[in-house]
Write a protein that holds these residues in place. Structure first.
Motif, PDB file in Angstrom:
ATOM      1  N   ILE A  91       0.871  -1.176   0.000  1.00  0.00           N
ATOM      2  CA  ILE A  91       0.000   0.000   0.000  1.00  0.00           C
ATOM      3  C   ILE A  91       0.908   1.225   0.000  1.00  0.00           C
ATOM      4  O   ILE A  91       1.787   1.353   0.865  1.00  0.00           O
ATOM      5  CB  ILE A  91      -0.911   0.042   1.245  1.00  0.00           C
ATOM      6  CG1 ILE A  91      -1.694  -1.266   1.400  1.00  0.00           C
ATOM      7  CG2 ILE A  91      -1.824   1.261   1.193  1.00  0.00           C
ATOM      8  CD1 ILE A  91      -2.680  -1.570   0.320  1.00  0.00           C
ATOM      9  N   LEU A  92       0.689   2.115  -0.969  1.00  0.00           N
ATOM     10  CA  LEU A  92       1.520   3.314  -1.110  1.00  0.00           C
ATOM     11  C   LEU A  92       0.662   4.567  -0.976  1.00  0.00           C
ATOM     12  O   LEU A  92      -0.549   4.520  -1.190  1.00  0.00           O
ATOM     13  CB  LEU A  92       2.197   3.313  -2.492  1.00  0.00           C
ATOM     14  CG  LEU A  92       3.079   2.116  -2.818  1.00  0.00           C
ATOM     15  CD1 LEU A  92       3.593   2.226  -4.244  1.00  0.00           C
ATOM     16  CD2 LEU A  92       4.226   2.015  -1.834  1.00  0.00           C
ATOM     17  N   PRO A  93       1.295   5.687  -0.652  1.00  0.00           N
ATOM     18  CA  PRO A  93       0.552   6.946  -0.636  1.00  0.00           C
ATOM     19  C   PRO A  93       0.127   7.325  -2.059  1.00  0.00           C
ATOM     20  O   PRO A  93       0.706   6.846  -3.040  1.00  0.00           O
ATOM     21  CB  PRO A  93       1.561   7.953  -0.074  1.00  0.00           C
ATOM     22  CG  PRO A  93       2.899   7.338  -0.297  1.00  0.00           C
ATOM     23  CD  PRO A  93       2.704   5.852  -0.305  1.00  0.00           C
ATOM     24  N   TYR A  94      -0.884   8.164  -2.160  1.00  0.00           N
ATOM     25  CA  TYR A  94      -1.370   8.621  -3.467  1.00  0.00           C
ATOM     26  C   TYR A  94      -0.255   9.398  -4.168  1.00  0.00           C
ATOM     27  O   TYR A  94       0.316  10.324  -3.600  1.00  0.00           O
ATOM     28  CB  TYR A  94      -2.603   9.507  -3.277  1.00  0.00           C
ATOM     29  CG  TYR A  94      -3.265   9.886  -4.562  1.00  0.00           C
ATOM     30  CD1 TYR A  94      -4.148   9.020  -5.185  1.00  0.00           C
ATOM     31  CD2 TYR A  94      -2.997  11.104  -5.166  1.00  0.00           C
ATOM     32  CE1 TYR A  94      -4.759   9.366  -6.378  1.00  0.00           C
ATOM     33  CE2 TYR A  94      -3.606  11.457  -6.362  1.00  0.00           C
ATOM     34  CZ  TYR A  94      -4.488  10.579  -6.960  1.00  0.00           C
ATOM     35  OH  TYR A  94      -5.083  10.913  -8.148  1.00  0.00           O
TER      36      TYR A  94
ATOM     37  N   TRP B  23       7.461  12.365  -2.365  1.00  0.00           N
ATOM     38  CA  TRP B  23       6.574  11.216  -2.495  1.00  0.00           C
ATOM     39  C   TRP B  23       7.383   9.921  -2.621  1.00  0.00           C
ATOM     40  O   TRP B  23       7.051   8.918  -1.980  1.00  0.00           O
ATOM     41  CB  TRP B  23       5.638  11.367  -3.703  1.00  0.00           C
ATOM     42  CG  TRP B  23       4.747  10.181  -3.821  1.00  0.00           C
ATOM     43  CD1 TRP B  23       3.571   9.974  -3.156  1.00  0.00           C
ATOM     44  CD2 TRP B  23       4.978   8.999  -4.598  1.00  0.00           C
ATOM     45  NE1 TRP B  23       3.064   8.732  -3.475  1.00  0.00           N
ATOM     46  CE2 TRP B  23       3.913   8.116  -4.362  1.00  0.00           C
ATOM     47  CE3 TRP B  23       5.990   8.608  -5.469  1.00  0.00           C
ATOM     48  CZ2 TRP B  23       3.821   6.869  -4.959  1.00  0.00           C
ATOM     49  CZ3 TRP B  23       5.905   7.359  -6.069  1.00  0.00           C
ATOM     50  CH2 TRP B  23       4.824   6.513  -5.812  1.00  0.00           C
TER      51      TRP B  23
ATOM     52  N   GLU C 119       8.631   8.792   0.735  1.00  0.00           N
ATOM     53  CA  GLU C 119       7.556   8.224   1.558  1.00  0.00           C
ATOM     54  C   GLU C 119       7.168   6.829   1.059  1.00  0.00           C
ATOM     55  O   GLU C 119       7.014   5.896   1.844  1.00  0.00           O
ATOM     56  CB  GLU C 119       6.339   9.147   1.530  1.00  0.00           C
ATOM     57  CG  GLU C 119       5.224   8.712   2.445  1.00  0.00           C
ATOM     58  CD  GLU C 119       4.030   9.646   2.427  1.00  0.00           C
ATOM     59  OE1 GLU C 119       3.013   9.282   3.050  1.00  0.00           O
ATOM     60  OE2 GLU C 119       4.079  10.721   1.800  1.00  0.00           O
ATOM     61  N   ALA C 120       7.023   6.683  -0.254  1.00  0.00           N
ATOM     62  CA  ALA C 120       6.633   5.390  -0.829  1.00  0.00           C
ATOM     63  C   ALA C 120       7.714   4.338  -0.590  1.00  0.00           C
ATOM     64  O   ALA C 120       7.420   3.210  -0.181  1.00  0.00           O
ATOM     65  CB  ALA C 120       6.367   5.545  -2.323  1.00  0.00           C
TER      66      ALA C 120
ATOM     67  N   ALA D  80       7.821   2.982   2.889  1.00  0.00           N
ATOM     68  CA  ALA D  80       6.712   2.087   3.220  1.00  0.00           C
ATOM     69  C   ALA D  80       6.938   0.668   2.699  1.00  0.00           C
ATOM     70  O   ALA D  80       6.478  -0.298   3.307  1.00  0.00           O
ATOM     71  CB  ALA D  80       5.406   2.643   2.650  1.00  0.00           C
TER      72      ALA D  80
ATOM     73  N   ASP E 251      -7.207   4.814  -5.112  1.00  0.00           N
ATOM     74  CA  ASP E 251      -8.329   5.542  -4.501  1.00  0.00           C
ATOM     75  C   ASP E 251      -8.450   6.912  -5.155  1.00  0.00           C
ATOM     76  O   ASP E 251      -7.440   7.533  -5.489  1.00  0.00           O
ATOM     77  CB  ASP E 251      -8.084   5.775  -3.004  1.00  0.00           C
ATOM     78  CG  ASP E 251      -8.085   4.506  -2.178  1.00  0.00           C
ATOM     79  OD1 ASP E 251      -8.680   3.502  -2.612  1.00  0.00           O
ATOM     80  OD2 ASP E 251      -7.488   4.538  -1.084  1.00  0.00           O
TER      81      ASP E 251
ATOM     82  N   PRO F  29      -7.518   9.137   3.733  1.00  0.00           N
ATOM     83  CA  PRO F  29      -6.568   9.589   2.725  1.00  0.00           C
ATOM     84  C   PRO F  29      -6.530   8.601   1.554  1.00  0.00           C
ATOM     85  O   PRO F  29      -6.646   7.381   1.752  1.00  0.00           O
ATOM     86  CB  PRO F  29      -5.228   9.609   3.459  1.00  0.00           C
ATOM     87  CG  PRO F  29      -5.354   8.534   4.501  1.00  0.00           C
ATOM     88  CD  PRO F  29      -6.821   8.531   4.894  1.00  0.00           C
TER      89      PRO F  29
ATOM     90  N   ARG G  97      -5.078   6.247  -1.154  1.00  0.00           N
ATOM     91  CA  ARG G  97      -3.912   5.357  -1.174  1.00  0.00           C
ATOM     92  C   ARG G  97      -3.917   4.570  -2.483  1.00  0.00           C
ATOM     93  O   ARG G  97      -4.874   4.592  -3.244  1.00  0.00           O
ATOM     94  CB  ARG G  97      -3.965   4.367  -0.006  1.00  0.00           C
ATOM     95  CG  ARG G  97      -3.893   5.013   1.349  1.00  0.00           C
ATOM     96  CD  ARG G  97      -2.462   5.297   1.686  1.00  0.00           C
ATOM     97  NE  ARG G  97      -2.366   5.810   3.039  1.00  0.00           N
ATOM     98  CZ  ARG G  97      -1.690   6.904   3.341  1.00  0.00           C
ATOM     99  NH1 ARG G  97      -1.079   7.582   2.414  1.00  0.00           N
ATOM    100  NH2 ARG G  97      -1.611   7.325   4.572  1.00  0.00           N
TER     101      ARG G  97
ATOM    102  N   ARG H  85      -3.037   0.556  -3.867  1.00  0.00           N
ATOM    103  CA  ARG H  85      -2.704  -0.841  -3.559  1.00  0.00           C
ATOM    104  C   ARG H  85      -2.060  -1.427  -4.812  1.00  0.00           C
ATOM    105  O   ARG H  85      -2.653  -1.402  -5.883  1.00  0.00           O
ATOM    106  CB  ARG H  85      -3.962  -1.612  -3.194  1.00  0.00           C
ATOM    107  CG  ARG H  85      -3.711  -3.066  -2.878  1.00  0.00           C
ATOM    108  CD  ARG H  85      -5.046  -3.768  -2.642  1.00  0.00           C
ATOM    109  NE  ARG H  85      -4.865  -5.173  -2.482  1.00  0.00           N
ATOM    110  CZ  ARG H  85      -4.965  -5.824  -1.326  1.00  0.00           C
ATOM    111  NH1 ARG H  85      -5.231  -5.160  -0.226  1.00  0.00           N
ATOM    112  NH2 ARG H  85      -4.776  -7.108  -1.274  1.00  0.00           N
TER     113      ARG H  85
END
Length: 122
Positions: A5-8, A32, A35-36, A39, A59, A110, A112, A114
């Motif tokens: 699962i990663l941030p948008y 970004w 952050e990705a 994770a 999402d 938020p 996300r 997948r």
């Protein structure tokens, strides 16, 4: 199979900037990616080497119109090996198929992403 699962991600239109005679990653993209990539090791065990397929489920962050295909580039870049970090995949040149889709019509907060990477037998 590996799922993370990663941030948008930022749009592909916002990844690169030009200036002073050079092309460089935008500050938004650098943040970004950090952050990705932070994770991924907490979620993924192992690495898929060789041919693979990728399913990206995104999402919607809002009701604004967005091109879903502009999300694929930063996501694929985040999955591959980095200088000091082993990725989910060796390199995105090994990707034989990418499927990308919205998770639904309504926004999610938020938002996300997948990502499921599956080895392919060639």
């Amino acid at each position: 199979m590996i799922t993370v699962i990663l941030p948008y991600p930022p749009s592909a239109n916002r990844l690169w900037r030009n200036g002073k005679g050079a092309t460089y990653k935008s500050a938004e993209y650098v943040a970004w990616l950090a952050e990705a990539q932070a994770a991924i090791p907490m979620q993924a065990r192992g690495q898929i080497r060789g041919p693979h397929s990728v399913l990206i489920e995104v999402d919607r962050p809002s009701r604004a119109l967005r091109d879903i295909d502009n999300r694929a580039k930063p996501i694929m870049d985040s999955l591959k090996d980095q200088k000091y970090l082993k990725g989910v995949i060796r390199d995105d040149s090994d990707t034989v198929q990418i499927t990308i889709r919205w998770t639904g019509a309504e926004p999610v907060k938020p938002a996300r992403v997948r990502v499921t990477v599956t080895p392919e037998k060639m």
